[in-house]
Design a protein around this motif. Sequence first.
Motif, PDB file in Angstrom:
ATOM      1  N   GLU A 237       0.830  -1.216   0.000  1.00 35.37           N
ATOM      2  CA  GLU A 237       0.000   0.000   0.000  1.00 35.37           C
ATOM      3  C   GLU A 237       0.854   1.251   0.000  1.00 35.37           C
ATOM      4  OE1 GLU A 237      -3.207   0.224   2.757  1.00 35.37           O
ATOM      5  OE2 GLU A 237      -3.945  -1.773   2.250  1.00 35.37           O
ATOM      6  N   LYS A 238       1.968   1.212   0.714  1.00 32.64           N
ATOM      7  CA  LYS A 238       2.862   2.376   0.720  1.00 32.64           C
ATOM      8  C   LYS A 238       3.401   2.675  -0.665  1.00 32.64           C
ATOM      9  CE  LYS A 238       4.387   2.230   5.511  1.00 32.64           C
ATOM     10  NZ  LYS A 238       5.219   1.419   6.392  1.00 32.64           N
ATOM     11  N   LYS A 239       3.453   1.657  -1.501  1.00 29.80           N
ATOM     12  CA  LYS A 239       3.949   1.845  -2.867  1.00 29.80           C
ATOM     13  C   LYS A 239       2.805   1.958  -3.867  1.00 29.80           C
ATOM     14  CE  LYS A 239       8.236  -0.436  -1.673  1.00 29.80           C
ATOM     15  NZ  LYS A 239       9.262  -1.428  -1.981  1.00 29.80           N
ATOM     16  N   GLU A 240       1.600   2.251  -3.354  1.00 26.61           N
ATOM     17  CA  GLU A 240       0.426   2.482  -4.208  1.00 26.61           C
ATOM     18  C   GLU A 240      -0.008   1.233  -4.964  1.00 26.61           C
ATOM     19  OE1 GLU A 240      -1.133   5.531  -4.169  1.00 26.61           O
ATOM     20  OE2 GLU A 240       0.328   6.059  -2.631  1.00 26.61           O
ATOM     21  N   ILE A 241       0.314   0.073  -4.397  1.00 29.90           N
ATOM     22  CA  ILE A 241      -0.136  -1.184  -5.016  1.00 29.90           C
ATOM     23  C   ILE A 241      -1.266  -1.723  -4.143  1.00 29.90           C
ATOM     24  CG2 ILE A 241       0.569  -3.522  -5.697  1.00 29.90           C
ATOM     25  CD1 ILE A 241       3.496  -2.122  -5.750  1.00 29.90           C
TER      26      ILE A 241
ATOM     27  N   ILE B  38      -5.704  -2.661 -15.694  1.00 31.35           N
ATOM     28  CA  ILE B  38      -4.987  -3.435 -14.657  1.00 31.35           C
ATOM     29  C   ILE B  38      -5.010  -2.753 -13.295  1.00 31.35           C
ATOM     30  CG2 ILE B  38      -2.643  -2.525 -14.821  1.00 31.35           C
ATOM     31  CD1 ILE B  38      -1.766  -5.503 -15.169  1.00 31.35           C
ATOM     32  N   GLY B  39      -5.069  -1.428 -13.265  1.00 30.80           N
ATOM     33  CA  GLY B  39      -4.958  -0.775 -11.957  1.00 30.80           C
ATOM     34  C   GLY B  39      -6.050   0.246 -11.696  1.00 30.80           C
TER      35      GLY B  39
ATOM     36  N   ALA C  63       8.533  -5.145  -2.087  1.00 31.21           N
ATOM     37  CA  ALA C  63       7.623  -5.110  -0.936  1.00 31.21           C
ATOM     38  C   ALA C  63       7.421  -6.515  -0.373  1.00 31.21           C
ATOM     39  CB  ALA C  63       6.285  -4.506  -1.349  1.00 31.21           C
ATOM     40  N   ILE C  64       7.278  -7.476  -1.246  1.00 35.82           N
ATOM     41  CA  ILE C  64       7.086  -8.860  -0.788  1.00 35.82           C
ATOM     42  C   ILE C  64       8.354  -9.364  -0.091  1.00 35.82           C
ATOM     43  CG2 ILE C  64       6.652 -11.240  -1.514  1.00 35.82           C
ATOM     44  CD1 ILE C  64       5.014  -9.961  -3.888  1.00 35.82           C
ATOM     45  N   LEU C  65       9.497  -9.085  -0.704  1.00 33.86           N
ATOM     46  CA  LEU C  65      10.755  -9.535  -0.095  1.00 33.86           C
ATOM     47  C   LEU C  65      10.949  -8.907   1.284  1.00 33.86           C
ATOM     48  CD1 LEU C  65      13.221  -9.388  -3.130  1.00 33.86           C
ATOM     49  CD2 LEU C  65      12.290 -11.440  -2.038  1.00 33.86           C
TER      50      LEU C  65
ATOM     51  N   VAL D 194       0.323  -6.376 -12.518  1.00 38.04           N
ATOM     52  CA  VAL D 194       0.849  -5.008 -12.551  1.00 38.04           C
ATOM     53  C   VAL D 194       1.412  -4.655 -13.921  1.00 38.04           C
ATOM     54  CG1 VAL D 194       1.461  -4.854 -10.102  1.00 38.04           C
ATOM     55  CG2 VAL D 194       3.110  -5.808 -11.711  1.00 38.04           C
ATOM     56  N   ASN D 195       1.430  -3.347 -14.196  1.00 41.07           N
ATOM     57  CA  ASN D 195       2.195  -2.874 -15.338  1.00 41.07           C
ATOM     58  C   ASN D 195       3.685  -3.055 -15.046  1.00 41.07           C
ATOM     59  OD1 ASN D 195       0.258  -1.923 -17.287  1.00 41.07           O
ATOM     60  ND2 ASN D 195      -0.295  -0.335 -15.808  1.00 41.07           N
ATOM     61  N   ASP D 196       4.469  -3.123 -16.104  1.00 35.84           N
ATOM     62  CA  ASP D 196       5.891  -3.427 -15.944  1.00 35.84           C
ATOM     63  C   ASP D 196       6.598  -2.467 -14.978  1.00 35.84           C
ATOM     64  OD1 ASP D 196       5.517  -5.491 -17.674  1.00 35.84           O
ATOM     65  OD2 ASP D 196       6.518  -4.554 -19.383  1.00 35.84           O
TER      66      ASP D 196
END
Length: 113
Positions: A21-25, A112-113, A76-78, A65-67
């Motif tokens: 969320e912090k990265k707008e995803i 996509i978003g 973020a996952i890592l 996601v877009n590229d």
Amino acid sequence: MKYIIAVIQPDRLDPVLDLLEKKEIHLVTVSTVMGRGRQKGIATVYRSHREAGSLLRKVKLEIAVNDAFVDATVNAILEGARTGQIGDGKIFILDLPQCIRVRTGEKGGTAIG
Ligand SMILES: Nc1ncnc2c1ncn2[C@@H]1O[C@H](COP(=O)(O)OP(=O)(O)OP(=O)(O)O)[C@@H](O)[C@H]1O
Ligand SMILES: [Mg+2]
């Protein structure tokens, strides 16, 4: 576009979602799944989410996601899921040829978003 699938420990879901969320995803599909990695489902004592036979309970995230967002998503996952212990999870990145928003019929990067 890419389709990112991550299988992580259930207790790391909230940190990963916060970082995304912090990265707008914001758009994500989450499932509870069962799986086994190369330890063949042998649970560590402090992470014993054993469900059935040699399978352990995990959480699966699916994010399209877009590229331009691939690196931010993976990072973020890592960051959110890594403890350094076995069973932290795995990330799979697939090419995504198409995406269609059902309500509008929009396609591709717009949908996509
Ligand atoms: N090659 C694979 N194919 C399908 N699912 C996989 C694969 N590798 C891992 N998974 C899924 O990811 C989950 C977590 O895997 P895990 O983190 O244990 O990977 P690992 O390769 O065993 O690494 P580690 O040595 O860090 O434990 C598994 O329980 C399984 O659901
Ligand atoms: Mg493992």
